[in-house]
Design an enzyme around this catalytic site. Structure first.
Site, PDB file in Angstrom:
ATOM      1  CG  HIS A  13     -87.324 -84.754 -15.994  1.00 50.27           C
ATOM      2  ND1 HIS A  13     -86.940 -83.579 -15.540  1.00 50.27           N
ATOM      3  CD2 HIS A  13     -88.108 -85.344 -15.098  1.00 50.27           C
ATOM      4  CE1 HIS A  13     -87.154 -83.509 -14.272  1.00 50.27           C
ATOM      5  NE2 HIS A  13     -88.044 -84.655 -13.914  1.00 50.27           N
ATOM      6  CG  HIS A  15     -89.361 -88.874 -11.290  1.00 51.59           C
ATOM      7  ND1 HIS A  15     -88.335 -88.326 -10.190  1.00 51.59           N
ATOM      8  CD2 HIS A  15     -89.529 -87.643 -12.054  1.00 51.59           C
ATOM      9  CE1 HIS A  15     -88.313 -87.221 -10.571  1.00 51.59           C
ATOM     10  NE2 HIS A  15     -89.054 -86.488 -11.454  1.00 51.59           N
ATOM     11  CG  LEU A  16     -87.407 -95.313 -14.656  1.00 50.94           C
ATOM     12  CD1 LEU A  16     -86.142 -96.037 -15.314  1.00 50.94           C
ATOM     13  CD2 LEU A  16     -88.722 -96.041 -15.191  1.00 50.94           C
ATOM     14  NE  ARG A  17     -91.648 -92.221  -7.735  1.00 54.22           N
ATOM     15  CZ  ARG A  17     -91.587 -90.746  -7.998  1.00 54.22           C
ATOM     16  NH1 ARG A  17     -90.233 -90.344  -7.989  1.00 54.22           N
ATOM     17  NH2 ARG A  17     -92.540 -90.197  -7.835  1.00 54.22           N
ATOM     18  CG  ASN A  41     -86.620 -87.783  -7.131  1.00 54.45           C
ATOM     19  OD1 ASN A  41     -86.521 -88.588  -8.178  1.00 54.45           O
ATOM     20  ND2 ASN A  41     -87.922 -87.133  -6.990  1.00 54.45           N
ATOM     21  CE  LYS A  99     -84.226 -82.120 -11.339  1.00 55.48           C
ATOM     22  NZ  LYS A  99     -85.366 -82.887 -11.444  1.00 55.48           N
ATOM     23  CG  HIS A 136     -87.486 -78.661  -9.305  1.00 61.70           C
ATOM     24  ND1 HIS A 136     -88.446 -79.601  -9.408  1.00 61.70           N
ATOM     25  CD2 HIS A 136     -88.277 -77.740  -8.592  1.00 61.70           C
ATOM     26  CE1 HIS A 136     -89.550 -79.413  -9.123  1.00 61.70           C
ATOM     27  NE2 HIS A 136     -89.687 -78.201  -8.807  1.00 61.70           N
ATOM     28  CG  HIS A 174     -90.190 -80.030 -14.650  1.00 63.70           C
ATOM     29  ND1 HIS A 174     -89.653 -78.707 -13.844  1.00 63.70           N
ATOM     30  CD2 HIS A 174     -89.518 -80.962 -13.625  1.00 63.70           C
ATOM     31  CE1 HIS A 174     -89.194 -79.204 -12.661  1.00 63.70           C
ATOM     32  NE2 HIS A 174     -88.944 -80.500 -12.740  1.00 63.70           N
ATOM     33  CG  LEU A 219     -94.777 -79.494  -6.833  1.00 59.20           C
ATOM     34  CD1 LEU A 219     -94.214 -79.852  -5.521  1.00 59.20           C
ATOM     35  CD2 LEU A 219     -95.390 -77.996  -6.878  1.00 59.20           C
ATOM     36  CG  ASP A 247     -91.394 -84.206 -13.801  1.00 64.26           C
ATOM     37  OD1 ASP A 247     -90.663 -85.000 -13.299  1.00 64.26           O
ATOM     38  OD2 ASP A 247     -91.818 -83.027 -13.373  1.00 64.26           O
ATOM     39  CG  HIS A 251     -96.510 -89.943  -6.477  1.00 64.58           C
ATOM     40  ND1 HIS A 251     -95.660 -89.740  -5.100  1.00 64.58           N
ATOM     41  CD2 HIS A 251     -96.042 -88.891  -7.253  1.00 64.58           C
ATOM     42  CE1 HIS A 251     -94.687 -88.978  -5.631  1.00 64.58           C
ATOM     43  NE2 HIS A 251     -94.807 -88.163  -6.761  1.00 64.58           N
ATOM     44  CB  ALA A 263     -96.025 -82.851  -6.383  1.00 64.13           C
TER      45      ALA A 263
HETATM   46  O1  DOR Z   1     -94.318 -83.618  -9.801  1.00 58.86           O
HETATM   47  C1  DOR Z   1     -93.452 -83.920  -9.477  1.00 58.86           C
HETATM   48  N1  DOR Z   1     -92.922 -85.109  -9.063  1.00 58.86           N
HETATM   49  N2  DOR Z   1     -92.373 -82.984  -9.773  1.00 58.86           N
HETATM   50  C2  DOR Z   1     -91.073 -83.245  -9.259  1.00 58.86           C
HETATM   51  O2  DOR Z   1     -90.369 -82.470  -9.397  1.00 58.86           O
HETATM   52  C3  DOR Z   1     -90.828 -84.548  -8.603  1.00 58.86           C
HETATM   53  C4  DOR Z   1     -91.821 -85.356  -9.056  1.00 58.86           C
HETATM   54  C5  DOR Z   1     -91.608 -86.744  -8.064  1.00 58.86           C
HETATM   55  O3  DOR Z   1     -90.404 -87.212  -7.972  1.00 58.86           O
HETATM   56  O4  DOR Z   1     -92.692 -87.425  -7.909  1.00 58.86           O
HETATM   57 ZN    ZN Z   2     -88.987 -84.508 -12.284  1.00 55.01          ZN
END
Ligand code: DOR
Ligand code: ZN
Length: 344
Positions: A13, A15-17, A41, A99, A136, A174, A219, A247, A251, A263
């Site tokens: 799990h 997030h690579l953006r 996402n 997802k 989620h 998560h 989150l 996860d 940011h 988050a």
């Molecule tokens: O804390 C989080 N950040 N929870 C998520 O479900 C998404 C993630 C994000 O994409 O920043």
């Molecule tokens: Zn996530």
């Protein structure tokens, strides 16, 4: 000096953006993990195989040639995902899961699912193809206490879903609560869960320690100590239903240190070391490799990795900040230490 050599792990799990942010961070993951399940996402979200293939190419262009990193792609489930979209995804060999974000639950989830019953056609097709649904698991109702949103989701959404689609593979992502651990344990073999480093190492007091700590806000939000202990027990139990998923979610610093912060916790910089530290503290180091490098692969029907990594019990300092495109991010435990270090 104590060392630990394990099969190279996978992150189920992540997030690579995209764009410059992607280029700044992806090699932190590639240095430690052979494969990662990449979250969809983005803005706009990755909703079909064509978009997933293009995103995969952009990721691979940013990976340093010294790493053999394989991104495992996912699609973003919407109210309108068709059986045809699922079929093409399953047959691509590149898309490994879909997802499910409840609309409004977290970062870039505004196009998520408004009612899971609207996705029945897609879920039927996924069940037929053996494609897992990654969940989620939080309700979004503002009248539900934020610390109860996962437990309420189990009762209102997840338990009925498992009953209606008994052959659907579901990864409860998560997990953060005792209730979630119990639910996964009581469910059949199709239901598994990922566990993050922060939910093994922190509880909700860490959100307020010495003042508001925006870099501990993710989150689902951190929970009580009793929940953390249940998560730690599940991860170190040797039960193949529980496996590694960081996860890790970058940011920019200014979007977290602000009046309405985002988050996400960025753990990828030293993720495997944080897990090793948690297993070591629990005197369960012998269970680490299966959790990090076997159970997830087995669940997804993937071969085990051949490469190995070695970790040394040696204190490392985590940088205060890391570059994120033109910005910077503040990683998990910034300026602090971790008691283990990946050997290069
Ligand atoms: O804390 C989080 N950040 N929870 C998520 O479900 C998404 C993630 C994000 O994409 O920043
Ligand atoms: Zn996530």
């Amino acid at each position: 000096m104590q060392t630990l050599t394990i099969t190279k792990p996978d992150d189920f799990h992540l997030h690579l953006r995209d764009g410059v942010a992607l280029a700044s961070i992806v090699n932190h993951t590639a240095a430690q993990f052979a494969r990662a399940i990449v979250m969809p996402n983005l803005k706009p979200p990755v909703v079909n195989t064509e978009m997933a293939l293009a995103y995969r190419d952009r990721i691979l262009k940013c990976v340093d040639e010294k790493y053999n990193f394989e991104p495992l792609m996912t699609l973003y489930l919407t109210d309108n995902t068709s059986a045809e979209v699922v079929k093409v995804a399953a047959e691509s060999g590149v898309v490994k899961a879909l997802k499910y974000y409840p609309a409004g639950a977290t970062t870039n989830s505004d196009q998520g699912v408004t009612d899971i019953r609207k996705t029945a056609v897609a879920l039927e097709a996924m069940m037929g193809k053996g494609l897992p649904l990654l969940v989620h698991g939080e309700v979004t109702d503002h009248d539900v206490d934020v610390f109860d949103r996962e437990a309420v989701f189990i009762d209102r959404v997840l338990a009925p879903l498992v009953q209606d689609f008994p052959d659907l593979k579901i990864v409860f992502e998560h997990i953060t609560t005792h209730a979630a651990v119990d639910f996964v344990l009581q469910s059949g073999g199709k239901v598994a869960a990922t566990i993050t480093p922060q939910h093994m190492l922190l509880n909700r007091n860490d959100l307020f320690k010495g003042g508001l700590q925006p870099h501990h806000y993710c989150l689902p939000v951190l929970k009580a100590e009793t929940d953390r202990l249940a998560i730690l027990d599940a991860a170190t139990s040797g039960n193949p239903k529980f496996f590694l998923g960081t996860d890790s979610a970058p940011h920019a610093r200014n979007t977290k240190e602000t009046s309405c912060g985002c988050a996400g916790i960025y753990s990828a910089y030293a993720a495997i070391e944080m897990y090793v530290e948690a297993f070591d503290k629990a005197s369960k180091l012998d269970r680490l490799e299966a959790f990090s490098s076997r159970y997830g692969a087995d669940y997804y029907g993937l071969p085990h990795n051949e490469e190995q990594i070695t970790l040394i019990k040696q204190t490392q300092t985590i940088p205060a900040t890391l570059p994120l495109g033109d910005n910077e991010l503040v990683p998990f435990r910034a300026g602090g230490t971790c008691s283990w270090q990946l050997k290069n």
